[in-house]
Design a protein around this motif. Structure first.
Motif, PDB file in Angstrom:
ATOM      1  N   TYR A  60       0.853  -1.188   0.000  1.00  0.00           N
ATOM      2  CA  TYR A  60       0.000   0.000   0.000  1.00  0.00           C
ATOM      3  C   TYR A  60       0.888   1.235   0.000  1.00  0.00           C
ATOM      4  N   GLN A  61       0.277   2.367  -0.320  1.00  0.00           N
ATOM      5  CA  GLN A  61       0.993   3.638  -0.340  1.00  0.00           C
ATOM      6  C   GLN A  61       0.423   4.571   0.730  1.00  0.00           C
ATOM      7  N   ASP A 267      -3.857   3.503  -2.186  1.00  0.00           N
ATOM      8  CA  ASP A 267      -3.681   4.505  -1.142  1.00  0.00           C
ATOM      9  C   ASP A 267      -4.399   4.024   0.121  1.00  0.00           C
TER      10      ASP A 267
END
Length: 292
Positions: A60-61, A267
């Motif tokens: 994930y970011q 995100d």
């Protein structure tokens, strides 16, 4: 190993993962919890934190950085500290470490309490955010129950899942490990659902509970034994047994989170079902299991 006990039940809890590993009736030795045979699934009741389910590409970011994390997060593989323990109550604690910060860049305090009262075990989660920024996370339970409870009395297909309130529930389908919430189905649970391994041919059945108090019961007409799990304020519950292994257990999983959706952009702040905790605030959630 931590033990809780009263006249009705003997319970074992492991500091590794704060995992419930056994619930047995002293009168007849009946074991309710799946005993983690690796032939089928080598866990009993793992804690899911700080994610529930699978991330796309296991990553994930967040704030311009990319982090790696495998299915259901890291808590289930961490050693918890025992904060409190007597015959009917135990509290486990997990805090951030260099290992967890590499996967999840937040300090946190996770406490899990288990309280035994007669035939009921209450499980409570408390997540504290000591950071000066908002902390996104998910949490969930994954207890596995023996089905059949007594192998000499019936088999898997002799058991039913009964859900209250009785109604038609929105069901979030899975495509591989990811949720397809944009194509919700409807699952009629106005009558008990007869268990069949083919129910799980697309992985877990995920019910959208919409935070309504819900009880899910596993039982059989062949005897008076079963389990009933009540969750007060969860958005989702997963019902799972590994397919096509035909494993002799079913998990009932209260979730405050869900796997990445098919359209997920990676995100973490955009993740479906993500919880957000403001600085210095606490999140609490709980569920109860009645063994009979």
């Amino acid at each position: 190993m931590i033990e809780l006990k009263n006249a009705d039940l003997r319970i074992k809890l492991n500091e590794s993962g704060a995992e419930l590993t056994s619930v047995a009736a002293p009168e007849d030795g009946l074991e309710y919890i799946w005993q983690a045979d690796p032939k089928f699934w080598g866990r009993h009741a793992p804690v899911l934190f700080p994610i529930v389910g699978r991330l796309k590409d296991d990553q994930y970011q967040l704030n311009g950085e990319t982090y790696q994390m495998t299915q259901h997060g890291f808590a289930r593989n961490q050693k918890f500290r025992v904060l409190d323990h007597d015959d009917t109550h135990a509290v486990f604690q997990l805090q951030a470490s260099d290992e967890t910060l590499a996967k999840y860049p937040f300090e946190f305090d996770l406490q899990i309490s288990f309280t035994l009262d007669a035939h009921t075990l209450s499980v409570a989660y408390q997540v504290t955010n000591p950071n000066d920024q908002t902390m996104p996370f998910s949490i969930g339970g994954h207890p596995a129950f023996n089905v059949p409870l007594n192998p000499v009395e019936g088999d898997f297909s002799d058991y039913h899942l009964t859900v209250a309130p009785k109604k038609v529930y929105p069901q979030v389908p899975l495509v591989g490990p990811y949720n397809d919430h944009q194509h919700e189905k409807m699952l009629n649970l106005t009558t008990p659902l007869t268990l069949d391994h083919d129910l799980f041919d697309q992985d877990a059945l995920i019910l959208d509970l919409d935070h309504v108090e819900t009880t899910l019961m596993l039982s059989t007409p062949l005897n008076d034994h079963g389990v009933a799990l009540t969750v007060e304020d969860a958005p989702y519950v997963g019902i799972w047994s590994p397919y096509p292994k035909q494993a002799p257990f079913v998990c009932i999983e209260p979730w405050w989170g869900i796997a990445d959706s098919l359209e997920s952009d990676g995100d973490f702040n955009h993740k479906l079902g993500i919880q957000t905790l403001q600085p210095q605030q606490q999140f609490t959630a709980n569920y109860q299991i009645r063994f009979f």
